[in-house]
Design a protein around this motif. Sequence first.
Motif, PDB file in Angstrom:
ATOM      1  N   VAL A  31       0.869  -1.180   0.000  1.00  0.00           N
ATOM      2  CA  VAL A  31       0.000   0.000   0.000  1.00  0.00           C
ATOM      3  C   VAL A  31       0.903   1.226   0.000  1.00  0.00           C
ATOM      4  N   SER A  32       0.391   2.322  -0.523  1.00  0.00           N
ATOM      5  CA  SER A  32       1.191   3.524  -0.659  1.00  0.00           C
ATOM      6  C   SER A  32       0.397   4.728  -0.179  1.00  0.00           C
ATOM      7  N   LYS A  33       1.099   5.653   0.457  1.00  0.00           N
ATOM      8  CA  LYS A  33       0.468   6.887   0.915  1.00  0.00           C
ATOM      9  C   LYS A  33       1.485   8.000   0.758  1.00  0.00           C
ATOM     10  N   GLU A  34       0.986   9.194   0.388  1.00  0.00           N
ATOM     11  CA  GLU A  34       1.893  10.319   0.219  1.00  0.00           C
ATOM     12  C   GLU A  34       1.484  11.486   1.108  1.00  0.00           C
ATOM     13  N   PHE A  35       2.497  12.273   1.453  1.00  0.00           N
ATOM     14  CA  PHE A  35       2.318  13.430   2.330  1.00  0.00           C
ATOM     15  C   PHE A  35       3.169  14.574   1.796  1.00  0.00           C
ATOM     16  N   THR A  36       2.825  15.795   2.193  1.00  0.00           N
ATOM     17  CA  THR A  36       3.653  16.952   1.869  1.00  0.00           C
ATOM     18  C   THR A  36       4.023  17.683   3.155  1.00  0.00           C
ATOM     19  N   PHE A  37       5.134  18.390   3.096  1.00  0.00           N
ATOM     20  CA  PHE A  37       5.520  19.263   4.198  1.00  0.00           C
ATOM     21  C   PHE A  37       6.373  20.396   3.633  1.00  0.00           C
ATOM     22  N   ASP A  38       6.369  21.491   4.347  1.00  0.00           N
ATOM     23  CA  ASP A  38       7.157  22.656   3.972  1.00  0.00           C
ATOM     24  C   ASP A  38       8.278  22.827   4.977  1.00  0.00           C
ATOM     25  N   ALA A  39       9.478  23.102   4.479  1.00  0.00           N
ATOM     26  CA  ALA A  39      10.624  23.240   5.380  1.00  0.00           C
ATOM     27  C   ALA A  39      11.709  24.092   4.719  1.00  0.00           C
ATOM     28  N   ALA A  40      12.584  24.619   5.569  1.00  0.00           N
ATOM     29  CA  ALA A  40      13.726  25.400   5.107  1.00  0.00           C
ATOM     30  C   ALA A  40      15.013  24.635   5.419  1.00  0.00           C
ATOM     31  N   HIS A  41      16.029  24.882   4.608  1.00  0.00           N
ATOM     32  CA  HIS A  41      17.346  24.281   4.847  1.00  0.00           C
ATOM     33  C   HIS A  41      18.378  24.997   3.996  1.00  0.00           C
ATOM     34  N   HIS A  42      19.605  24.629   4.181  1.00  0.00           N
ATOM     35  CA  HIS A  42      20.683  25.034   3.285  1.00  0.00           C
ATOM     36  C   HIS A  42      21.719  23.924   3.304  1.00  0.00           C
ATOM     37  N   LEU A  43      22.532  23.874   2.277  1.00  0.00           N
ATOM     38  CA  LEU A  43      23.544  22.832   2.155  1.00  0.00           C
ATOM     39  C   LEU A  43      24.921  23.367   2.514  1.00  0.00           C
ATOM     40  N   HIS A  44      25.698  22.529   3.174  1.00  0.00           N
ATOM     41  CA  HIS A  44      27.079  22.850   3.520  1.00  0.00           C
ATOM     42  C   HIS A  44      28.014  22.290   2.452  1.00  0.00           C
ATOM     43  N   ASN A  45      29.179  22.920   2.300  1.00  0.00           N
ATOM     44  CA  ASN A  45      30.204  22.440   1.388  1.00  0.00           C
ATOM     45  C   ASN A  45      29.650  22.267  -0.023  1.00  0.00           C
ATOM     46  N   TYR A  46      28.872  23.261  -0.446  1.00  0.00           N
ATOM     47  CA  TYR A  46      28.192  23.195  -1.740  1.00  0.00           C
ATOM     48  C   TYR A  46      28.268  24.575  -2.372  1.00  0.00           C
ATOM     49  N   GLU A  47      28.727  24.616  -3.601  1.00  0.00           N
ATOM     50  CA  GLU A  47      28.760  25.890  -4.315  1.00  0.00           C
ATOM     51  C   GLU A  47      27.605  25.920  -5.306  1.00  0.00           C
ATOM     52  N   GLY A  48      26.623  26.710  -4.995  1.00  0.00           N
ATOM     53  CA  GLY A  48      25.429  26.825  -5.817  1.00  0.00           C
ATOM     54  C   GLY A  48      24.359  27.520  -4.992  1.00  0.00           C
ATOM     55  N   LYS A  49      23.192  27.683  -5.587  1.00  0.00           N
ATOM     56  CA  LYS A  49      22.115  28.417  -4.916  1.00  0.00           C
ATOM     57  C   LYS A  49      21.720  27.789  -3.580  1.00  0.00           C
ATOM     58  N   CYS A  50      21.833  26.482  -3.481  1.00  0.00           N
ATOM     59  CA  CYS A  50      21.350  25.782  -2.280  1.00  0.00           C
ATOM     60  C   CYS A  50      22.239  25.972  -1.059  1.00  0.00           C
ATOM     61  N   LYS A  51      23.372  26.675  -1.218  1.00  0.00           N
ATOM     62  CA  LYS A  51      24.176  26.984  -0.031  1.00  0.00           C
ATOM     63  C   LYS A  51      23.490  28.058   0.812  1.00  0.00           C
ATOM     64  N   ASN A  52      22.565  28.783   0.206  1.00  0.00           N
ATOM     65  CA  ASN A  52      21.808  29.809   0.914  1.00  0.00           C
ATOM     66  C   ASN A  52      20.543  29.217   1.521  1.00  0.00           C
ATOM     67  N   LEU A  53      20.099  29.808   2.607  1.00  0.00           N
ATOM     68  CA  LEU A  53      18.856  29.381   3.242  1.00  0.00           C
ATOM     69  C   LEU A  53      17.703  29.537   2.250  1.00  0.00           C
ATOM     70  N   HIS A  54      16.931  28.465   2.093  1.00  0.00           N
ATOM     71  CA  HIS A  54      15.786  28.477   1.180  1.00  0.00           C
ATOM     72  C   HIS A  54      14.801  27.402   1.623  1.00  0.00           C
ATOM     73  N   GLY A  55      13.656  27.357   0.984  1.00  0.00           N
ATOM     74  CA  GLY A  55      12.648  26.382   1.382  1.00  0.00           C
ATOM     75  C   GLY A  55      12.095  25.596   0.217  1.00  0.00           C
ATOM     76  N   ARG A  95       9.897  23.514   9.620  1.00  0.00           N
ATOM     77  CA  ARG A  95      11.097  23.478  10.458  1.00  0.00           C
ATOM     78  C   ARG A  95      12.312  23.912   9.648  1.00  0.00           C
ATOM     79  N   TYR A  96      13.342  24.268  10.369  1.00  0.00           N
ATOM     80  CA  TYR A  96      14.660  24.503   9.789  1.00  0.00           C
ATOM     81  C   TYR A  96      15.387  23.171   9.913  1.00  0.00           C
ATOM     82  N   LEU A  97      15.459  22.428   8.831  1.00  0.00           N
ATOM     83  CA  LEU A  97      15.912  21.040   8.844  1.00  0.00           C
ATOM     84  C   LEU A  97      17.334  20.875   9.366  1.00  0.00           C
ATOM     85  N   ASN A  98      18.184  21.851   9.132  1.00  0.00           N
ATOM     86  CA  ASN A  98      19.556  21.768   9.627  1.00  0.00           C
ATOM     87  C   ASN A  98      19.593  21.712  11.151  1.00  0.00           C
TER      88      ASN A  98
END
Length: 160
Positions: A31-55, A95-98
């Motif tokens: 059986v399968s079920k799906e959910f959604t959630f909203d969250a913010a994070h940023h990536l470490h040791n990464y050169e690109g847009k995702c190094k900045n806080l975003h959601g 949440r702030y996932l980090n």
Amino acid sequence: MYGFRIVDKLQKMDVDIQKEQLRYHKKRVMVSKEFTFDAAHHLHNYEGKCKNLHGHTYKVIFGLSGFVDERGLMMDFGDIKDIWKNEIEIFLDHRYLNETLPPMNTTAENMVVWIYEKMAEALSQDERQKQYHGVRVEIVRLFETPTSYAEARREWMEVE
């Protein structure tokens, strides 16, 4: 006109169908079920847009397998929702996932394994093992965007 008809006689338990007929098979099903959630994070040791806080608005899809009970049910979708709400989503939604996840880079690849482990841990509890025959996590997909996802599968988690 539309091919719709009102049922003349609603089927009655122990009259039109017997309890031993409710379970059609004894095979493993998923059986399968799906959910959604909203969250913010940023990536470490990464050169690109995702190094900045975003959601993101994430989407999680669970595929759980097991054997049906005498009623023909493997696991109630509401029970999957309860596990999600009470044991996993509380760490993720708005949440702030980090901050709320264990120390890790909050990539979809890391997060999907953490989500898999949380669901597997919840299903391994004694009362759930007794209630749901052979229940296990088969697959978890975590969509970071509508077209990009990471996936964890049982055969990868248990063997490698």
